[in-house]
Design a protein around this motif. Structure first.
Motif, short mmCIF file in Angstrom:
data_model
loop_
_atom_site.label_atom_id
_atom_site.label_comp_id
_atom_site.label_asym_id
_atom_site.label_seq_id
_atom_site.Cartn_x
_atom_site.Cartn_y
_atom_site.Cartn_z
N THR A 102 0.83 -1.20 0.00
CA THR A 102 0.00 0.00 0.00
C THR A 102 0.87 1.25 0.00
N THR A 103 0.49 2.22 -0.84
CA THR A 103 1.15 3.52 -0.82
C THR A 103 0.55 4.35 0.30
N CYS A 104 1.38 4.80 1.22
CA CYS A 104 0.90 5.58 2.37
C CYS A 104 1.53 6.97 2.34
N THR A 105 0.68 7.98 2.38
CA THR A 105 1.15 9.37 2.41
C THR A 105 0.84 10.06 3.73
N SER A 106 0.24 9.31 4.66
CA SER A 106 -0.10 9.88 5.97
C SER A 106 -0.09 8.78 7.01
N VAL A 107 -0.05 9.17 8.27
CA VAL A 107 -0.11 8.22 9.37
C VAL A 107 -1.44 7.47 9.33
N ALA A 108 -2.51 8.17 9.03
CA ALA A 108 -3.83 7.52 8.96
C ALA A 108 -3.84 6.43 7.90
N ASP A 109 -3.20 6.69 6.75
CA ASP A 109 -3.11 5.67 5.71
C ASP A 109 -2.44 4.41 6.26
N ALA A 110 -1.33 4.60 6.97
CA ALA A 110 -0.57 3.46 7.48
C ALA A 110 -1.38 2.67 8.50
N VAL A 111 -2.07 3.37 9.40
CA VAL A 111 -2.86 2.68 10.42
C VAL A 111 -4.04 1.95 9.78
N ASN A 112 -4.72 2.62 8.86
CA ASN A 112 -5.86 1.99 8.20
C ASN A 112 -5.47 0.74 7.43
N THR A 113 -4.38 0.83 6.66
CA THR A 113 -4.04 -0.31 5.80
C THR A 113 -3.48 -1.48 6.59
N ARG A 114 -2.84 -1.22 7.73
CA ARG A 114 -2.43 -2.32 8.59
C ARG A 114 -3.65 -2.98 9.22
N SER A 115 -4.60 -2.16 9.68
CA SER A 115 -5.78 -2.69 10.35
C SER A 115 -6.70 -3.43 9.39
N ILE A 116 -6.92 -2.85 8.22
CA ILE A 116 -7.93 -3.40 7.31
C ILE A 116 -7.34 -4.40 6.31
N ASN A 117 -6.16 -4.10 5.78
CA ASN A 117 -5.59 -4.90 4.69
C ASN A 117 -4.45 -5.83 5.11
N ASN A 118 -4.07 -5.78 6.38
CA ASN A 118 -2.92 -6.56 6.84
C ASN A 118 -1.70 -6.26 5.96
N CYS A 119 -1.53 -5.00 5.60
CA CYS A 119 -0.47 -4.57 4.69
C CYS A 119 0.89 -5.05 5.18
N ASN A 120 1.63 -5.74 4.29
CA ASN A 120 2.96 -6.21 4.67
C ASN A 120 4.09 -5.59 3.84
N VAL A 121 3.74 -4.68 2.93
CA VAL A 121 4.76 -3.92 2.19
C VAL A 121 4.35 -2.45 2.20
N LEU A 122 5.16 -1.64 2.84
CA LEU A 122 4.90 -0.20 2.91
C LEU A 122 5.59 0.49 1.74
#
Length: 314
Positions: A102-122
Motif C-alpha cells: 500500500t502507498t501511504c502518504t499519511s499516518v492515517a493511511d498506514a494505520v488503516n491499511t495495517r488494520s484493514i488490509n494486513n499490509c505487509n509492504v509499505l
C-alpha cells in the motif's frame, strides 16, 4: 508488536529476531529509503535487508518475491519500497501472491491499511513525503496490528462480523490465482483464448489475428516447417516470440537471427527478410503503421536458398 492504536505513541520494541524487512527503491526514492533504513536499524529486534536501488518495477518485484515466499514461523517478513510517487512500486509488488502493498502518504493511511488490509509492504513517495513525515508513517505501520481500531473504524474496535470479514478477505486474496487451478483468470490470457485466427493466403502455414490497426498489432502463428519467402513491409516492425523457434535472414544487412521463446527482433522499414520455422511458432508483431506485405521472391526460391545454406554448413 504493540496493540496501542494511537499513531502518536512510541512504537513498542520488536522482540529479537521477530521482524525481517526487505527494503529497496528506485533513484527517486533512494534517499527516503536510506533515511527509513537508518531509523529501522536503531530498533531492537528488526533485521533489515537492503536490496539497494533499481528500476521501480525490478526492485518492487525483488522485494515482493521475498515477502511472497516467506514461510518462517518465528520471523515475520515485510517489505519497504520507495519510488517517486510510491505508486509504481506498489503496483508491481502486488503482482506477487500474499503481498499486500500500500502507498501511504499519511499516518492515517498506514494505520488503516495495517488494520484493514494486513499490509505487509509499505510504499512511500520520495518526491512528496519528507523524511520526518515518512518516519511517522513507518512507526505507525510498524506498531499497528491487523484488525485493530483505526481511523476508518472511528478508533473503535471492529465488530466481530467485520473482523471475520477482514480475516477471510486476506486469506482469499492469497489464493489469486489459485495454485492448483489449471485455468487462468488473467485478462490477457482470456483475451488470447477468444482470438479467432485467419489464414494468411500469401504465406502457407500461417494464421494471423489483427488486434489493433494503425499502428497495427497482431498475433501470428506458423506451423513447423513453414517458410516466409523474402519480403518487405512499408513500415518497421517489432516481433516478440511467445513460443516456438524460427530463423530470420535480413537480406539487406546480410545478417541472420535465431529466435526462441521470449526473444525480440526489430526489422526496419523496407528491409527484405526471409523466415524459416523449426517448430510450431507463435509471436506478437507490431507494425509502425498499416499492415502490408510485398514479396521479393517465390516460395520455391526461398526453399532453395535455405537448402543451399544448410548444405554449405555441413
Amino acid at each position: 508488536m504493540a496493540t496501542d492504536s494511537n499513531p502518536s505513541a512510541t512504537p513498542t520494541t520488536v522482540e529479537a529476531a521477530s521482524l525481517r524487512i526487505f527494503a529497496g527503491a528506485d533513484s527517486f526514492g533512494c534517499k527516503l529509503k536510506d533515511a527509513l533504513i537508518t531509523h529501522l536499524r536503531s530498533l531492537p529486534g528488526v533485521e533489515i535487508v537492503d536490496l539497494g536501488i533499481d528500476a521501480y518495477y525490478t526492485i518492487a518485484e525483488q522485494v515482493g518475491q521475498r515477502v511472497s515466499s516467506d514461510s518462517s514461523v518465528s520471523t515475520e517478513t515485510r517489505g519497504l519500497l520507495a519510488c517517486g510517487t510510491g505508486t509504481g512500486v506498489s503496483i508491481f509488488a502486488n503482482k506477487l501472491p500474499r503481498v499486500y502493498a500500500t502507498t501511504c502518504t499519511s499516518v492515517a493511511d498506514a494505520v488503516n491499511t495495517r488494520s484493514i488490509n494486513n499490509c505487509n509492504v509499505l510504499c512511500v513517495s520520495g518526491m512528496s513525503t519528507s523524511p520526518e513525515d515518512a518516519l511517522e508513517i513507518l512507526d505507525a505501520w510498524l506498531k499497528t496490528p491487523f484488525k485493530s481500531p483505526c481511523p476508518a473504524s472511528g478508533d473503535q474496535p471492529w465488530p466481530t462480523d467485520i473482523q471475520s470479514f477482514l480475516e477471510n478477505s486476506t486469506a482469499e486474496m492469497a489464493q489469486i490465482p489459485k495454485p492448483d487451478s489449471s485455468s487462468s483468470n488473467c485478462a490477457i490470457c482470456c483475451l488470447r483464448k477468444e482470438l479467432v485466427f485467419q489464414p494468411v493466403e500469401i504465406m502457407p502455414g500461417a494464421e494471423m489475428k489483427i488486434v489493433r490497426e494503425s499502428p497495427t498489432s497482431a498475433v501470428v502463428k506458423f506451423k513447423a516447417g513453414s517458410l516466409e519467402p523474402a519480403h518487405h513491409h512499408t513500415f518497421g516492425h517489432d516481433v516478440l516470440v511467445m513460443k516456438g523457434r524460427k530463423k530470420v535472414w535480413n537480406l539487406d544487412k546480410n545478417e541472420s537471427y535465431e529466435l526462441g521463446e521470449g526473444d525480440y527482433l526489430f526489422t526496419p522499414a523496407g528491409d527484405k527478410h526471409r523466415v524459416n520455422y523449426f517448430e510450431d511458432t507463435e509471436f506478437f508483431i507490431r507494425w509502425d503503421g498499416d499492415w502490408d506485405i510485398f514479396l521479393d521472391e517465390s516460395l520455391e526460391t526461398a526453399a532453395d536458398a535455405i537448402k543451399l545454406e544448410l548444405e554449405g554448413s555441413k
